[in-house]
Design a protein around this motif. Structure first.
Motif, PDB file in Angstrom:
ATOM      1  N   SER A  87       0.346  -1.698  -0.185  1.00  0.00           N
ATOM      2  CA  SER A  87       0.189  -0.037  -0.055  1.00  0.00           C
ATOM      3  C   SER A  87       0.725   1.391   0.237  1.00  0.00           C
ATOM      4  CB  SER A  87      -1.056  -0.113   1.201  1.00  0.00           C
ATOM      5  OG  SER A  87      -0.451  -0.018   2.250  1.00  0.00           O
ATOM      6  N   ALA A  88      -0.057   2.828  -0.457  1.00  0.00           N
ATOM      7  CA  ALA A  88       0.981   4.139  -0.569  1.00  0.00           C
ATOM      8  C   ALA A  88       0.422   4.321   0.553  1.00  0.00           C
ATOM      9  CB  ALA A  88       0.372   4.152  -1.180  1.00  0.00           C
ATOM     10  N   ASP A  89       1.093   3.537   1.753  1.00  0.00           N
ATOM     11  CA  ASP A  89       0.929   4.150   3.018  1.00  0.00           C
ATOM     12  C   ASP A  89       1.890   5.176   3.419  1.00  0.00           C
ATOM     13  OD1 ASP A  89       0.753   4.625   6.033  1.00  0.00           O
ATOM     14  OD2 ASP A  89       1.881   2.749   6.508  1.00  0.00           O
ATOM     15  N   GLY A  90       0.445   6.219   3.605  1.00  0.00           N
ATOM     16  CA  GLY A  90       1.031   7.740   3.685  1.00  0.00           C
ATOM     17  C   GLY A  90       1.621   8.254   2.748  1.00  0.00           C
ATOM     18  N   LEU A  91       1.395   8.477   2.064  1.00  0.00           N
ATOM     19  CA  LEU A  91       1.318   9.026   0.679  1.00  0.00           C
ATOM     20  C   LEU A  91       0.889  10.375   0.400  1.00  0.00           C
ATOM     21  CD1 LEU A  91       3.125   6.348  -2.135  1.00  0.00           C
ATOM     22  CD2 LEU A  91       4.817   8.071   0.021  1.00  0.00           C
ATOM     23  N   ARG A  92       1.382  11.137  -0.021  1.00  0.00           N
ATOM     24  CA  ARG A  92       0.679  12.670  -0.580  1.00  0.00           C
ATOM     25  C   ARG A  92       0.181  12.646  -1.908  1.00  0.00           C
ATOM     26  NH1 ARG A  92       2.269  17.543  -2.426  1.00  0.00           N
ATOM     27  NH2 ARG A  92       4.734  16.645  -2.771  1.00  0.00           N
ATOM     28  N   ALA A  93      -1.025  12.742  -1.680  1.00  0.00           N
ATOM     29  CA  ALA A  93      -2.263  13.090  -2.890  1.00  0.00           C
ATOM     30  C   ALA A  93      -2.758  14.140  -3.423  1.00  0.00           C
ATOM     31  CB  ALA A  93      -2.586  11.651  -2.726  1.00  0.00           C
ATOM     32  N   GLU A  94      -2.851  14.293  -4.680  1.00  0.00           N
ATOM     33  CA  GLU A  94      -3.687  15.506  -5.257  1.00  0.00           C
ATOM     34  C   GLU A  94      -4.734  15.150  -6.255  1.00  0.00           C
ATOM     35  OE1 GLU A  94      -1.346  18.803  -6.796  1.00  0.00           O
ATOM     36  OE2 GLU A  94      -0.655  18.715  -4.881  1.00  0.00           O
TER      37      GLU A  94
END
Length: 305
Positions: A30-37
């Motif tokens: 999983s993309a644990d805690g990554l920033r997204a927009e």
């Protein structure tokens, strides 16, 4: 990076929708805690329905600004997930349906990012209004100012099912815009209000058991008119431009009219000469254009006879 958005079928953004968003590494973590927009943007689509193909469901008095809006900016949870809440405001009044585009970015710790672009047809209204006019033989909307022919108006839900008991506000405007001065409809956009400010005639009617209204304006003269019909509750409007008279060499009064053209043959092949008769008089001038799908191919002025 893999990005997934679970968009519901037939999204009605007028009511608001929630879109689950998931990001994961290509190896499955999983993309644990990554920033997204995530940004959303809209472009207009002309609504069509199989049972009402001859009706117009698009409003010529409204347009849509293709600007983007940020609907999410933050960190994903420990599972690489978040939820996107998509809802348009009451001032979002496009001509018809819209194509919703979602542009997603997920940033890696290094600053690099993965991007995903997705587009779907969405409904900014729960209900739509369609309108149909009798036609002149050349395909123009034509409602004679004498006689008993009427306009047909229909109310449908976003799936195209007819709806009874809907209140429809109708406005009739004198259409000052002339296509040979401006092909952009720019003057028509001032009629975009659903309360029909500036209309020469207004009427509020209710759809019958078939979702239909048959109505004939009372204020028609030798002119060109814009007729708009708006759903009181959903906010959707539709409209058509129509003529009420056509030109002949026996009637030469003021006002916009349809020219009744005649040709020497029903069909032509490449290289044929065309002979077109246009009703006119000695003091008239005829502006003639030859047009294709890409625009005007040739234009000229011809003296009347």
């Amino acid at each position: 990076m893999k990005i997934e958005l679970e968009i519901p079928d037939d999204p009605v953004i007028a009511e608001g929708i929630t879109i689950p968003f998931t990001a994961s590494w290509l190896h499955g973590a999983s993309a644990d805690g990554l920033r997204a927009e995530v940004e959303s943007s809209y472009t207009g689509i002309n609504p069509t329905y199989d049972n009402y193909k001859s009706f117009s469901f698009n409003d010529p008095a409204r347009r849509i600004n293709a600007t983007s809006q940020n609907i999410f900016k933050g960190k994903l949870d420990t599972r690489g997930k978040t939820s996107l809440n998509v809802k348009v405001g009451e001032d979002f009044l496009p001509p018809g349906k819209v194509r919703m585009r979602l542009k997603s970015k997920v940033y890696e710790p290094s600053g690099e990012y993965s991007e995903d672009n997705l587009s779907v047809v969405a409904d900014p209204y729960t209900h739509y209004v369609g309108i149909k006019s009798p036609e002149f033989r050349w395909g123009y909307n034509y409602l004679p100012n004498e006689g008993d022919q009427s306009l047909s108006i229909v109310s449908v839900d976003h799936k195209g099912n007819p709806v009874s008991g809907r209140k429809i506000n109708i406005g009739v405007y004198e259409a000052e815009w002339q296509w040979w001065y401006s092909r952009s409809n720019s003057n028509i956009y001032r009629y975009d209000a659903s309360d029909h400010l500036g209309a020469v005639e207004k009427k509020t009617l209710t759809t019958d058991s078939r979702g239909m209204i048959s109505w004939r304006p009372e204020s028609l003269d030798n002119y060109r008119y814009l007729v708009r019909a708006c759903d009181e509750d959903s906010g959707h409007c539709t409209g058509i431009l129509l003529y009420t008279s056509y030109y002949s060499d026996q009637t030469n009064e003021g006002g916009a009219k349809i020219l009744s053209l005649t040709s020497d043959k029903e069909s032509y092949t490449v290289g044929d000469n065309m002979k077109i008769q246009v009703p006119s008089n000695e003091s008239s001038e005829i502006y003639l254009t030859i047009e294709g799908g890409s625009g005007i191919l040739e234009e000229l002025w011809v003296k009347g006879a």
